[in-house]
Motif scaffolding. Sequence first.
Motif, PDB file in Angstrom:
ATOM      1  N   HIS A 141       0.876  -1.183   0.000  1.00 55.64           N
ATOM      2  CA  HIS A 141       0.000   0.000   0.000  1.00 55.64           C
ATOM      3  C   HIS A 141       0.901   1.218   0.000  1.00 55.64           C
ATOM      4  CE1 HIS A 141       0.878  -0.660   4.236  1.00 55.64           C
ATOM      5  NE2 HIS A 141       0.397   0.518   4.569  1.00 55.64           N
ATOM      6  N   ASP A 180       5.453   4.899   5.218  1.00 54.07           N
ATOM      7  CA  ASP A 180       6.483   3.983   5.741  1.00 54.07           C
ATOM      8  C   ASP A 180       6.660   2.745   4.870  1.00 54.07           C
ATOM      9  OD1 ASP A 180       3.878   3.254   6.612  1.00 54.07           O
ATOM     10  OD2 ASP A 180       4.686   2.052   8.255  1.00 54.07           O
ATOM     11  N   HIS A 181       6.080   2.771   3.676  1.00 55.97           N
ATOM     12  CA  HIS A 181       6.224   1.635   2.748  1.00 55.97           C
ATOM     13  C   HIS A 181       6.800   2.073   1.408  1.00 55.97           C
ATOM     14  CE1 HIS A 181       3.966  -1.191   5.399  1.00 55.97           C
ATOM     15  NE2 HIS A 181       3.596  -0.017   5.899  1.00 55.97           N
ATOM     16  N   ASP A 210      -0.038  -4.158   5.884  1.00 54.91           N
ATOM     17  CA  ASP A 210      -0.541  -3.684   7.178  1.00 54.91           C
ATOM     18  C   ASP A 210      -2.002  -4.070   7.393  1.00 54.91           C
ATOM     19  OD1 ASP A 210       1.930  -2.541   7.395  1.00 54.91           O
ATOM     20  OD2 ASP A 210       1.220  -0.482   7.676  1.00 54.91           O
ATOM     21  N   HIS A 217       4.891  -5.197   9.877  1.00 56.59           N
ATOM     22  CA  HIS A 217       5.303  -4.683  11.187  1.00 56.59           C
ATOM     23  C   HIS A 217       5.404  -5.775  12.250  1.00 56.59           C
ATOM     24  CE1 HIS A 217       5.067  -0.903   9.246  1.00 56.59           C
ATOM     25  NE2 HIS A 217       3.750  -0.845   9.203  1.00 56.59           N
TER      26      HIS A 217
HETATM   27 ZN   LIG Z   1       2.976   0.540   7.831  1.00 65.16          ZN
END
Ligand SMILES: [Zn+2]
Length: 291
Positions: A116, A120-121, A224, A270
């Motif tokens: 996605h 943070d990706h 996530d 994560h």
């Molecule tokens: Zn994330």
Amino acid sequence: MADGSMTVGNVEISHLYDLVADFPLTLDQLFPTVTAEAWEPYRRDYPELFGPGNAWRYHAGCYLIRSEGQTILVDTGVGPSSLGLAAWIGTGGELPDRLRAAGVPPEEVQSVVFTHLHPDHVGWNLQQNGGAPRPTFPRARYLAHRADWETFHRPEVQQAMEGVAPAYVPQTLTPLETLGVLDLADGERSLTSEVTALHTPGHTPGSMSLLITSGSERAIIVGDAIAHPAQVEHPDWGFAFDFDGETAIQARGQLLDRIEAEGLILTACHFPEPGFGRVVRLEGRRLWQAL
Ligand SMILES: [Zn+2]
């Protein structure tokens, strides 16, 4: 932190951590419906995911997949310390070093696939060294789901992320299109005969999971869609970064039912090192148990 690797049939998967750090938001901010007491069993089950007090020890995981001669990178982490998100978290990532340590120079990556498009990706997508941005992985095509590409280009969605990751869309996403390296998926997309990107909307409208099938073995990378392994037992624990809370809860429940019914190896970005596990029933609980 230790990077983990495993084989699924003929496919090699490595879980590479861009960074591990105590997240700026606490567990009660990230999972607002969950009480402090409810976390207690998971402090014992997954101690690597808890920092001092109420801190989430955040692991920013990416994956390297080798299948049928293809080298596929799944997600690009928080990115360099020059990005706003890294400043907010308090540290930059080290994915390029981790890849080099795994014997993978940037030129070897043929595909970058995004579970996605949260900041943070996508952090290491581009190099910004002065001048015009250029792809960090110069020979790769970058694949996102169209629903995420459109969602995160909406001004009000970008506005909502400004406090956490200022300007990340124009810095890490938009240039992929102008540089001509972007592909958009509308549904399922096969990367090799063993690796398929499935559209699993919920956490975001264009969330994708990578299903790996080789020989009689199968695994799934869910991005996530499951942010914390406690959600394996409690899919209804809403995560503050779920784009639409109700949809995310429903999607998480369905995904977990499928993973359990089909006995898939489960990993999520994560989750703690080494990152791979199975969904098991133990004393009446449904748990993610590391391999
Ligand atoms: Zn994330």
